[in-house]
Design an enzyme around this catalytic site. Structure first.
Site, PDB file in Angstrom:
ATOM      1  N   GLU A   1      55.821 -65.363 -31.281  1.00 48.27           N
ATOM      2  CA  GLU A   1      56.564 -64.109 -31.347  1.00 48.27           C
ATOM      3  C   GLU A   1      57.656 -64.035 -30.274  1.00 48.27           C
ATOM      4  O   GLU A   1      57.602 -63.213 -29.367  1.00 48.27           O
ATOM      5  CB  GLU A   1      55.603 -62.918 -31.180  1.00 48.27           C
ATOM      6  N   PRO A   2      58.669 -64.868 -30.368  1.00 51.94           N
ATOM      7  CA  PRO A   2      59.764 -64.783 -29.387  1.00 51.94           C
ATOM      8  C   PRO A   2      60.666 -63.589 -29.666  1.00 51.94           C
ATOM      9  O   PRO A   2      60.979 -63.288 -30.812  1.00 51.94           O
ATOM     10  CB  PRO A   2      60.521 -66.106 -29.593  1.00 51.94           C
TER      11      PRO A   2
ATOM     12  N   ARG B   1      62.943 -61.843 -26.542  1.00 54.29           N
ATOM     13  CA  ARG B   1      63.983 -62.064 -25.551  1.00 54.29           C
ATOM     14  C   ARG B   1      64.645 -63.434 -25.740  1.00 54.29           C
ATOM     15  O   ARG B   1      65.851 -63.579 -25.610  1.00 54.29           O
ATOM     16  CB  ARG B   1      63.367 -61.977 -24.146  1.00 54.29           C
TER      17      ARG B   1
ATOM     18  N   ARG C   1      66.823 -51.980 -16.292  1.00 59.13           N
ATOM     19  CA  ARG C   1      65.974 -53.067 -15.791  1.00 59.13           C
ATOM     20  C   ARG C   1      66.125 -53.336 -14.285  1.00 59.13           C
ATOM     21  O   ARG C   1      65.115 -53.556 -13.608  1.00 59.13           O
ATOM     22  CB  ARG C   1      66.211 -54.347 -16.587  1.00 59.13           C
TER      23      ARG C   1
ATOM     24  N   CYS D   1      73.434 -40.202 -10.914  1.00 56.96           N
ATOM     25  CA  CYS D   1      73.202 -39.514  -9.654  1.00 56.96           C
ATOM     26  C   CYS D   1      71.881 -39.980  -9.047  1.00 56.96           C
ATOM     27  O   CYS D   1      70.922 -39.213  -8.908  1.00 56.96           O
ATOM     28  CB  CYS D   1      73.200 -38.009  -9.885  1.00 56.96           C
TER      29      CYS D   1
ATOM     30  N   TYR E   1      66.389 -55.857 -24.291  1.00 51.40           N
ATOM     31  CA  TYR E   1      65.833 -54.690 -23.595  1.00 51.40           C
ATOM     32  C   TYR E   1      66.867 -53.735 -23.014  1.00 51.40           C
ATOM     33  O   TYR E   1      66.487 -52.701 -22.469  1.00 51.40           O
ATOM     34  CB  TYR E   1      64.828 -55.121 -22.511  1.00 51.40           C
TER      35      TYR E   1
END
Length: 433
Positions: free
Chosen positions: A286-287, A289, A326, A357, A386
């Site tokens: 299940e790749p 990324r 991230r 901010c 992501y």
């Protein structure tokens, strides 16, 4: 960054001049290369699906999903891994073949399970004993028989950030192997009339550069396969080994070719099944990324530049932690370049600051660039995974558009949000008007 294409001092991505993309679509802007996705899928077919019998590869869609991506993955012959009702609904609306969908999640709601079962989702990856009972009950209501995999917690450690490590003993994911919980789950799955237990699933973590945790997990799960065969006569027909193969983001990252993981995993499965007298199950990877990460860049327009003599130069952009959380979330690092000055001498050290901010809204610390000015275009590399998925509206910031590029052509696949979009679902009670 060695493979950067340049023309007239501009960054070329997917055959498109990114400065022209900015003029046409504005910033911030996510740009996705269809050619890179196709190349990655082709590599999976060559090095896994065509090389080994009884194999399947599912794209882990949490990394990046919209209807256009569903269409690309379907065209490339891969399955789809979803982890929520929203992702499942996206696949349904895109008319993705439901029999090729794996539905994950550590706390699927009743409504999500109903949607999955009603639409004949290919596999439901069960995370706990309570879920088994729910699925059996809902399947009976719909006159269906749901196909299940059990996600186990293999109890192996992976060398990655703790927020993206999932295979250790203390994990929120999966059925633990401690005590008799997993055997209770298997027995329950066998006895339930409205489910069909096919096998097991594990996922050891994300952004991994070493295959040892996968091999340790295979040791654990094949021992489980042996035990359940001896106890219940249960034959494991499917083994899903998850994804998590690392990609390049920043200097020091040393990604391995996909066959470094796949060949070792398959070799270990074959050896252990032979040793234990087990049938070779269908093996799934299940790749996510790994497929989409390097296919994406994010473009920003540089605004205010603040020099603090002897301390730091802050270069502000028109995005930040709203379109890429991230770095703030777990210290992710990226490489970037000034897209309209790619071949200029990089003689300045700057820090890229987002517009939110928050003091923590720093996209990149200490980036070496040419002399920059307001209006220049910053391209952050390898942001396909992501970033769009995690984008948010903090500070009432509209989310960026997404553009698909291929051989010099570009198409919008997600429209830019407007201020009106932000208020679309807001309501004011009558007494406040």
């Amino acid at each position: 960054m060695e493979n950067i294409r340049i023309k007239d001092g501009h960054f070329i991505f997917g055959g498109c001049d990114v400065v022209e993309l900015v003029r046409r679509y504005g910033t911030p802007l996510y740009v996705i290369s269809e050619e890179v996705i196709k190349r990655k899928c082709s590599e999976i077919r060559e090095k896994f699906l065509c090389k080994y019998k009884n194999t399947r590869a599912a794209y882990a869609s949490k990394a990046f999903l919209n209807p256009a991506m569903c269409k690309i993955i379907e065209r490339e012959g891969l399955d789809l891994d979803v982890v929520s009702g929203g992702e499942l609904y996206t696949a349904i609306r895109a008319e993705f073949p439901m029999e090729k969908v794996f539905f994950h999640g550590n706390n699927k709601t009743i409504d999500e399970l109903k949607m999955a079962i009603k639409n004949d989702v290919g596999r439901i990856v069960v995370d706990n004993l309570y879920e088994i009972e729910l699925i059996d009950k809902i399947s009976k209501e719909y006159g269906k028989k749901a196909r299940l995999l059990y996600r186990i917690t293999p109890g192996v450690e992976s060398k990655t950030h703790r927020y993206i490590s999932t295979g250790q003993v203390d994990s929120k994911f999966g059925i633990p192997l401690a005590g008799n919980i997993i055997f209770e789950a298997v027995e329950k799955g066998i006895k339930c009339e409205n489910v069909n237990l096919l096998g097991f699933h594990f996922h050891v973590g994300s952004q991994l550069f070493d295959n040892r945790s996968y091999l340790n997990a295979v040791d654990v799960v094949t021992r489980l396969m042996k035990d359940v065969k001896e106890r219940y006569g249960f034959i494991t027909k499917e083994l899903n080994t998850g994804g998590g193969y690392g990609i390049y983001y920043f200097k020091g990252d040393k990604p391995k070719p996909i066959d470094y993981f796949i060949d070792a995993i398959m070799d270990k499965i074959y050896k252990r099944c032979s040793e234990f007298g087990l049938e070779i199950p269908t093996v799934v990877i299940e790749p996510g990324r790994w497929i989409i990460g390097e296919a994406g860049i994010t473009l920003y327009t540089i605004g205010f530049i603040k020099e603090i003599p002897g301390v730091r130069t802050y270069v502000s952009i028109d995005g930040g932690m709203t379109d890429n959380p991230r770095p703030a979330l777990y210290g992710a690092k990226y490489e970037a370049l000034i897209a309209n000055k790619v071949d200029s001498e990089k003689n300045k050290l700057v820090t890229i600051a987002g517009k939110c901010c928050e003091s923590g809204d720093i996209l990149i610390w200490n980036l070496r660039v040419p002399k920059v000015a307001s209006g220049d275009i910053l391209a952050v590399l390898n942001t396909g995974a992501y970033n769009y998925s995690m984008a948010n509206n903090y500070n009432k910031t509209p989310r960026p558009a997404v553009v698909l590029v291929n051989e010099g052509k570009s198409e919008i696949i997600v429209e830019r949000e407007t201020y009106d979009d932000l208020l679309m679902r807001c309501r004011v009670p009558e007494y406040l008007k």
